[in-house]
Design a protein around this motif. Structure first.
Motif, short mmCIF file in Angstrom:
data_model
loop_
_atom_site.label_atom_id
_atom_site.label_comp_id
_atom_site.label_asym_id
_atom_site.label_seq_id
_atom_site.Cartn_x
_atom_site.Cartn_y
_atom_site.Cartn_z
N ALA A 116 0.83 -1.21 0.00
CA ALA A 116 0.00 0.00 0.00
C ALA A 116 0.87 1.26 0.00
O ALA A 116 0.59 2.22 -0.74
N ASP A 117 1.92 1.26 0.81
CA ASP A 117 2.82 2.42 0.84
C ASP A 117 3.50 2.63 -0.51
O ASP A 117 3.72 3.78 -0.94
N SER A 118 3.86 1.53 -1.18
CA SER A 118 4.51 1.63 -2.48
C SER A 118 3.59 2.24 -3.52
O SER A 118 4.01 3.06 -4.34
N GLU A 154 -8.67 12.10 -9.83
CA GLU A 154 -8.96 10.83 -10.50
C GLU A 154 -8.00 9.73 -10.02
O GLU A 154 -8.36 8.55 -10.02
N MET A 155 -6.79 10.10 -9.59
CA MET A 155 -5.84 9.10 -9.09
C MET A 155 -6.31 8.44 -7.79
O MET A 155 -5.88 7.33 -7.46
N ALA A 156 -7.18 9.13 -7.05
CA ALA A 156 -7.85 8.56 -5.87
C ALA A 156 -6.89 7.97 -4.85
O ALA A 156 -7.11 6.89 -4.31
N ALA A 157 -5.82 8.70 -4.55
CA ALA A 157 -4.88 8.22 -3.55
C ALA A 157 -5.53 8.09 -2.18
O ALA A 157 -5.12 7.25 -1.35
N ILE A 160 -6.69 4.56 -1.00
CA ILE A 160 -5.75 3.50 -0.68
C ILE A 160 -5.73 3.32 0.84
O ILE A 160 -5.43 4.25 1.57
N GLY A 161 -6.06 2.14 1.31
CA GLY A 161 -6.09 1.88 2.74
C GLY A 161 -4.77 1.30 3.23
O GLY A 161 -3.70 1.62 2.72
#
Length: 395
Positions: A116-118, A154-157, A160-161
């Motif tokens: 997830a961090d990557s 749109e990238m929707a960071a 990310i959980g």
């Protein structure tokens, strides 16, 4: 309106056109068919083959080429591959934009948190690059701050959980690997380098049948963020089919296959070869659907639910393909290279065709070579340690 008025208007238009800058001056220069210092005869492969010693000698077998591919991967995958390399040989890759990597990590081997961090790190790098300088759309009109905000959203960071749900996919047609999920019609990241305008939001081309690992989905679902042999980037969701890793691997590594030895070869709906179903390009491989009929091949396809399936298509009787790898001979190298003669040079390597690295990679891929993504890495593929040094000069 009478004829005299029409004629007057026509001659005014002519005068305006002829007094303006000629259209040819506004276009990029085109190289001549026969360049100074060369002969017209040199435009035929026969000219060069006639000067060869042993044109049909097999230089390397497919097995030897496969071992070279494996050796390069081992070299470039080491923690510091250039540690013992002379300074003048170390490639300068810093000017390339995000997405290009020497080795793509296997996200399935990372811990959930590390994965997830990557993914967040990949998106941060893309956003930083997108905002690092001025970019324009296909008409070279600069993007507004709102445009860039929309692309970043749109990238929707934020979605990310603590973990990422990996999906395995395969490209069902030629598609672009992008640094920005930039909506439809696909927006470009145009810059100018005093030679030409080119799209720096494009990382590479994903060819038909190329496997990907899907790391994240854009806010609208129109794009998926993928890792692949070509690097990291956003790919249109409609161009990717999703399936099990084993099913995709079986398709990609089929024992019986044809390799495209032409610039671009059409795929057809049936044996009559009247209606095209798509195409594949030089170096692309597709599995044979029937061992006894080299005209029938399988292509990756996408069901309406996005799942991976295969369909059978036909090749024309005279299709420029070869069953298995083309023998690596001097004659075949020249003949294959000449099939790309006079093609448009594309700095992007993605819109009109190929640039220098992708030209080399496509030519040598018909023999089974997997050359690196950057020309500066070519001298590390194999045992040749010679390199052109900067003091030689650009000419």
């Amino acid at each position: 309106m009478n004829k005299s008025v029409l004629l007057t208007g026509f001659f005014i238009l002519l005068a305006t056109m002829t007094s303006a800058v000629p259209l040819s001056a506004e276009l990029y220069n085109r190289a001549g068919d026969v360049m100074p210092g060369t002969l017209s005869e040199m435009r035929s492969p026969d000219y060069w083959i006639a000067r060869m010693s042993k044109p049909d000698e097999v230089i390397l077998t497919p097995g030897a080429i496969s071992r070279m591919n494996e050796a390069y991967v081992r070299f470039i995958s080491s923690p510091d591959p250039f540690r013992d390399v002379a300074k003048e040989r170390v490639p300068d890759l810093n000017y390339w934009w995000p997405g290009h990597v020497n080795v793509t990590p296997d996200f399935s081997k990372l811990s959930p948190k590390a994965a997830a961090d990557s993914v967040r790190g990949v998106i941060r790098t893309q956003v930083k690059f997108m905002r690092s300088k001025k970019f324009g759309n296909v008409l070279a009109v600069e993007y507004s701050a709102k445009n860039l905000d929309d692309f970043e959203r749109e990238m929707a960071a934020d979605r990310i959980g603590d973990t990422v749900a990996l999906k395995y996919g395969i490209a069902v047609r030629y598609t672009r690997l992008r640094n920005v999920p930039s909506f439809f019609p696909e927006e470009q990241g145009i810059t100018e380098n005093a030679k030409t305008r080119w799209d720096q939001w494009n990382v590479a081309i994903l060819k038909i049948g190329k496997p990907v690992t899907v790391l994240h989905v854009s806010r609208t679902g129109e794009y998926v963020l993928c890792s692949s042999e070509e690097g990291f980037g956003w790919v249109r969701s409609e161009d990717v089919a999703f399936g099990s890793a084993s099913a995709i691997d079986a398709f990609v590594n089929a024992k019986s296959f044809v390799v495209c030895t032409g610039d671009r070869v059409q795929l057809y709906t049936d044996a009559s070869s009247n209606i095209s179903s798509g195409w594949f390009g030089m170096g692309d491989c597709l599995p044979l659907a029937s061992p006894s009929n080299k005209r029938m091949v399988k292509v990756p396809s996408r069901r309406s639910d996005g799942s991976f399936m295969t369909e059978t298509v036909w090749l024309a009787r005279d299709a420029d393909v070869h069953v298995g790898w083309l023998p690596y001979t001097r004659r075949n190298i020249v003949i294959t290279g000449f099939k790309l003669l006079d093609n448009t040079y594309d700095w992007t390597g993605a819109w009109f065709g190929r640039q220098h690295e992708t030209t080399y990679r496509d030519i040598f891929s018909v023999f089974g070579f997997k050359l690196p993504w950057h020309g500066g890495l070519f001298t590390f593929y194999g045992k040749n340690t010679e390199v052109m040094k900067p003091e030689i000069g650009k000419e």
